[in-house]
Write a protein that holds these residues in place. Structure first.
Motif, PDB file in Angstrom:
ATOM      1  N   ARG A 153     -18.182 -34.791 -44.526  1.00 10.47           N
ATOM      2  CA  ARG A 153     -17.173 -35.014 -43.447  1.00 10.47           C
ATOM      3  C   ARG A 153     -16.441 -33.871 -43.470  1.00 10.47           C
ATOM      4  N   LEU A 154     -16.351 -33.272 -42.342  1.00  8.71           N
ATOM      5  CA  LEU A 154     -15.816 -31.814 -41.820  1.00  8.71           C
ATOM      6  C   LEU A 154     -14.263 -32.322 -41.246  1.00  8.71           C
ATOM      7  N   SER A 155     -13.445 -31.493 -41.588  1.00  8.34           N
ATOM      8  CA  SER A 155     -12.072 -31.875 -41.045  1.00  8.34           C
ATOM      9  C   SER A 155     -11.554 -30.216 -40.560  1.00  8.34           C
ATOM     10  N   CYS A 156     -10.810 -30.427 -39.286  1.00  4.20           N
ATOM     11  CA  CYS A 156     -10.233 -29.237 -38.780  1.00  4.20           C
ATOM     12  C   CYS A 156      -8.940 -29.392 -38.222  1.00  4.20           C
ATOM     13  N   ALA A 157      -7.807 -28.578 -38.833  1.00  5.32           N
ATOM     14  CA  ALA A 157      -6.656 -28.827 -38.488  1.00  5.32           C
ATOM     15  C   ALA A 157      -6.158 -27.517 -37.649  1.00  5.32           C
ATOM     16  N   ALA A 158      -5.409 -27.941 -36.479  1.00  5.79           N
ATOM     17  CA  ALA A 158      -4.820 -26.808 -35.697  1.00  5.79           C
ATOM     18  C   ALA A 158      -3.329 -26.630 -35.910  1.00  5.79           C
ATOM     19  N   SER A 159      -2.926 -25.530 -36.512  1.00  5.29           N
ATOM     20  CA  SER A 159      -1.515 -25.448 -36.394  1.00  5.29           C
ATOM     21  C   SER A 159      -0.887 -24.546 -35.447  1.00  5.29           C
ATOM     22  N   GLY A 160       0.548 -24.414 -35.565  1.00  4.46           N
ATOM     23  CA  GLY A 160       1.122 -23.631 -34.601  1.00  4.46           C
ATOM     24  C   GLY A 160       1.484 -24.427 -33.332  1.00  4.46           C
ATOM     25  N   THR A 161       2.169 -23.718 -32.307  1.00  2.00           N
ATOM     26  CA  THR A 161       2.420 -24.207 -31.071  1.00  2.00           C
ATOM     27  C   THR A 161       1.232 -24.335 -30.194  1.00  2.00           C
ATOM     28  N   ILE A 162       0.695 -25.460 -29.761  1.00  2.00           N
ATOM     29  CA  ILE A 162      -0.409 -25.409 -28.938  1.00  2.00           C
ATOM     30  C   ILE A 162      -0.035 -26.548 -28.046  1.00  2.00           C
ATOM     31  N   PHE A 163       0.420 -26.323 -26.783  1.00  2.00           N
ATOM     32  CA  PHE A 163       0.570 -27.038 -25.905  1.00  2.00           C
ATOM     33  C   PHE A 163      -0.720 -27.881 -25.273  1.00  2.00           C
ATOM     34  N   ARG A 164      -0.749 -29.064 -24.970  1.00  2.00           N
ATOM     35  CA  ARG A 164      -1.629 -29.799 -24.246  1.00  2.00           C
ATOM     36  C   ARG A 164      -3.013 -29.602 -24.572  1.00  2.00           C
ATOM     37  N   ILE A 165      -3.459 -29.841 -25.812  1.00  2.00           N
ATOM     38  CA  ILE A 165      -4.934 -29.623 -26.190  1.00  2.00           C
ATOM     39  C   ILE A 165      -5.647 -30.541 -25.231  1.00  2.00           C
ATOM     40  N   ASN A 166      -6.767 -30.002 -24.782  1.00  2.00           N
ATOM     41  CA  ASN A 166      -7.573 -30.938 -23.774  1.00  2.00           C
ATOM     42  C   ASN A 166      -8.794 -31.354 -24.535  1.00  2.00           C
ATOM     43  N   ALA A 167      -9.289 -30.597 -25.337  1.00  2.00           N
ATOM     44  CA  ALA A 167     -10.521 -31.096 -26.265  1.00  2.00           C
ATOM     45  C   ALA A 167     -10.427 -30.276 -27.423  1.00  2.00           C
ATOM     46  N   ASN A 186      -3.037 -32.813 -34.640  1.00  2.00           N
ATOM     47  CA  ASN A 186      -3.654 -32.070 -34.138  1.00  2.00           C
ATOM     48  C   ASN A 186      -4.950 -31.577 -35.186  1.00  2.00           C
ATOM     49  N   THR A 187      -5.651 -32.760 -35.342  1.00  2.00           N
ATOM     50  CA  THR A 187      -6.665 -32.443 -36.287  1.00  2.00           C
ATOM     51  C   THR A 187      -8.066 -33.253 -35.853  1.00  2.00           C
ATOM     52  N   VAL A 188      -9.099 -32.835 -35.892  1.00  2.00           N
ATOM     53  CA  VAL A 188     -10.435 -33.330 -35.549  1.00  2.00           C
ATOM     54  C   VAL A 188     -11.503 -33.602 -36.798  1.00  2.00           C
ATOM     55  N   TYR A 189     -12.218 -34.586 -36.915  1.00  2.00           N
ATOM     56  CA  TYR A 189     -13.216 -34.586 -37.878  1.00  2.00           C
ATOM     57  C   TYR A 189     -14.570 -34.926 -37.404  1.00  2.00           C
ATOM     58  N   LEU A 190     -15.428 -34.404 -38.274  1.00  2.00           N
ATOM     59  CA  LEU A 190     -16.952 -34.702 -38.032  1.00  2.00           C
ATOM     60  C   LEU A 190     -17.353 -35.459 -39.179  1.00  2.00           C
ATOM     61  N   GLN A 191     -17.846 -36.714 -38.959  1.00  2.00           N
ATOM     62  CA  GLN A 191     -18.493 -37.631 -40.074  1.00  2.00           C
ATOM     63  C   GLN A 191     -20.225 -37.296 -39.752  1.00  2.00           C
ATOM     64  N   MET A 192     -20.748 -36.664 -40.765  1.00  2.00           N
ATOM     65  CA  MET A 192     -21.928 -36.242 -40.484  1.00  2.00           C
ATOM     66  C   MET A 192     -22.805 -37.114 -41.470  1.00  2.00           C
TER      67      MET A 192
END
Length: 115
Positions: A19-33, A76-82
């Motif tokens: 399982r991969l995780s990805c966290a985006a930090s800081g000021t990010i407005f309106r994440i589309n994808a 603001n986190t996305v995961y990938l279950q493999m």
């Protein structure tokens, strides 16, 4: 300062899971994808899976039925279950975060599949 950090890579046997995780930090407005791409040695970086702000997902044919992408928008986190990892899955997996103002990439996390 905005930052994207992946984690969760490693070495597994064929048929195993990660399982991969990805966290985006800081000021990010309106994440589309948010999404995952992978790049094997000597090859181009290819799409693995993406998920939009409304939850729509898209997968590469090679991973359909085995990988699942999900996100926690509040974090603001996305995961990938493999699951059912195959010998052709090893690569550096990169997280991508897109908004009208940013196209961000993480540093990558290595996934290896070996007996």
């Amino acid at each position: 300062q905005v930052q994207v950090v992946e984690s969760g890579g490693g070495l597994v046997q064929p048929g195993g899971s990660l399982r991969l995780s990805c966290a985006a930090s800081g000021t990010i407005f309106r994440i589309n994808a948010m999404g995952w791409y992978r790049q094997a040695p000597g090859k181009q970086r290819d799409l693995v899976a993406t998920i939009t702000s409304d939850g729509s997902t898209d997968y590469a044919d090679a991973v359909k039925g085995r990988f699942t992408i999900s996100r926690d928008s509040a974090k603001n986190t996305v995961y990938l279950q493999m699951n059912s990892l195959k010998p052709e899955d090893p690569a550096v997996y990169y997280c991508n975060v897109r908004s009208p103002y940013h196209n961000l990439w993480g540093q990558g996390t290595q996934v290896a599949v070996s007996t």
